[in-house]
Design a protein around this motif. Sequence first.
Motif, short mmCIF file in Angstrom:
data_model
loop_
_atom_site.label_atom_id
_atom_site.label_comp_id
_atom_site.label_asym_id
_atom_site.label_seq_id
_atom_site.Cartn_x
_atom_site.Cartn_y
_atom_site.Cartn_z
N ILE A 95 0.85 -1.20 0.00
CA ILE A 95 0.00 0.00 0.00
C ILE A 95 0.88 1.24 0.00
N GLY A 96 0.54 2.15 -0.90
CA GLY A 96 1.24 3.43 -0.99
C GLY A 96 0.25 4.51 -1.37
N ALA A 97 0.78 5.68 -1.68
CA ALA A 97 -0.07 6.84 -1.95
C ALA A 97 -0.07 7.21 -3.42
N ASN A 98 -1.25 7.54 -3.90
CA ASN A 98 -1.41 8.29 -5.13
C ASN A 98 -1.59 9.73 -4.67
N VAL A 99 -0.55 10.54 -4.82
CA VAL A 99 -0.62 11.92 -4.37
C VAL A 99 -1.33 12.75 -5.44
N ASP A 100 -2.49 13.24 -5.09
CA ASP A 100 -3.24 14.16 -5.95
C ASP A 100 -3.31 15.48 -5.19
N PRO A 101 -2.45 16.44 -5.54
CA PRO A 101 -2.43 17.70 -4.79
C PRO A 101 -3.79 18.37 -4.68
N SER A 102 -4.63 18.21 -5.69
CA SER A 102 -5.91 18.92 -5.68
C SER A 102 -6.77 18.55 -4.47
N HIS A 103 -6.70 17.30 -4.02
CA HIS A 103 -7.51 16.88 -2.87
C HIS A 103 -6.90 17.33 -1.55
N LEU A 104 -5.61 17.56 -1.56
CA LEU A 104 -4.92 17.91 -0.33
C LEU A 104 -4.83 19.42 -0.13
N LEU A 105 -4.73 20.15 -1.24
CA LEU A 105 -4.65 21.61 -1.16
C LEU A 105 -5.86 22.21 -0.48
N TRP A 106 -7.06 21.76 -0.84
CA TRP A 106 -8.23 22.39 -0.25
C TRP A 106 -8.44 21.99 1.20
N GLN A 107 -7.71 20.97 1.65
CA GLN A 107 -7.74 20.63 3.07
C GLN A 107 -6.71 21.45 3.86
N VAL A 128 13.67 14.44 -4.96
CA VAL A 128 14.48 14.34 -3.74
C VAL A 128 14.10 13.10 -2.93
N VAL A 129 12.80 12.79 -2.84
CA VAL A 129 12.38 11.63 -2.04
C VAL A 129 12.46 10.32 -2.82
N GLY A 130 12.92 10.40 -4.08
CA GLY A 130 13.13 9.17 -4.85
C GLY A 130 12.03 8.81 -5.82
N TYR A 131 11.01 9.65 -5.93
CA TYR A 131 9.95 9.35 -6.90
C TYR A 131 10.41 9.76 -8.29
N ASP A 132 10.50 8.79 -9.18
CA ASP A 132 10.93 9.04 -10.55
C ASP A 132 10.04 8.23 -11.48
N ASP A 133 8.76 8.53 -11.43
CA ASP A 133 7.77 7.77 -12.18
C ASP A 133 6.81 8.74 -12.84
N SER A 134 5.63 8.28 -13.14
CA SER A 134 4.65 9.06 -13.89
C SER A 134 4.21 10.33 -13.17
N ILE A 135 4.04 11.37 -13.95
CA ILE A 135 3.35 12.58 -13.53
C ILE A 135 2.11 12.61 -14.41
N SER A 136 1.00 12.19 -13.86
CA SER A 136 -0.22 11.98 -14.62
C SER A 136 -1.11 13.21 -14.56
N ILE A 137 -1.37 13.81 -15.71
CA ILE A 137 -2.25 14.98 -15.74
C ILE A 137 -3.69 14.48 -15.65
N GLU A 138 -4.41 15.01 -14.67
CA GLU A 138 -5.82 14.67 -14.50
C GLU A 138 -6.62 15.96 -14.70
N HIS A 139 -7.60 15.90 -15.59
CA HIS A 139 -8.36 17.11 -15.91
C HIS A 139 -9.78 17.02 -15.33
N GLU A 140 -10.10 17.92 -14.43
CA GLU A 140 -11.46 18.06 -13.90
C GLU A 140 -11.79 19.54 -13.73
N ASP A 141 -11.25 20.37 -14.62
CA ASP A 141 -11.44 21.81 -14.56
C ASP A 141 -12.76 22.18 -15.24
N ASP A 184 7.47 15.10 1.49
CA ASP A 184 8.52 14.74 2.45
C ASP A 184 8.04 13.68 3.43
N TYR A 185 6.83 13.85 3.94
CA TYR A 185 6.27 12.94 4.94
C TYR A 185 6.04 11.54 4.36
N LEU A 186 5.52 11.48 3.14
CA LEU A 186 5.22 10.18 2.53
C LEU A 186 6.47 9.49 1.99
#
Length: 181
Positions: free
Chosen positions: A53-65, A137-150, A74-76
């Motif tokens: 189990i790991g995280a799918n980091v979607d900034p949009s859901h975290l920013l409004w929180q 820096v934290v070692g993530y070197d994988d997909s940067i997936s653009i998600e459109h819900e604008d 850094d934390y993850l």
Amino acid sequence: YQWNEVLIPYWKKAVKFAADHGVKRIALEMHPGFCVYNPETCLKLRAAVGDMIGANVDPSHLLWQGMDIVDVIDYLGEAIYYFHAKDTLLNESNIRRNGVLDAKPYTDLKNRSWVFRTMGYGTDEVTWKKIISRLKVVGYDDSISIEHEDGLMQPLEGLEKAISYIQPMLIVGGKAKMWWA
């Protein structure tokens, strides 16, 4: 009850099933209303059921929180398995009146406390550069997936703008050899 008697037993079985079928990682998208809605709950579940189990980091859901995405990254750390490039625009006036737990329809752009936006239409460029750099820096070197819900842009326009926005920020050449050190 929810965690100890439902969530953790469910995910222990799901992780075993996934492993038995060749799955290596499961990335959970942290979203309010879900049991895993922030980095702390993601890491709590991970500690209970294993590092599949790991995280799918979607900034949009975290920013409004109210989270700082660089701090979240850094934390993850190594628990980041996927990344969505999606932004959020905060309407501070509506937040002051109604808070961030806004359940108005996504089509009510004027009255919502926050709305999903194409990259760069909610968060500034300096912050996005810090986010992309911190992922490396934290070692993530994988997909940067653009998600459109604008809700203000058609999908193709949003995708084209997001690609143009993020492409110069991507770090693709690998780390520098520290010739000056």
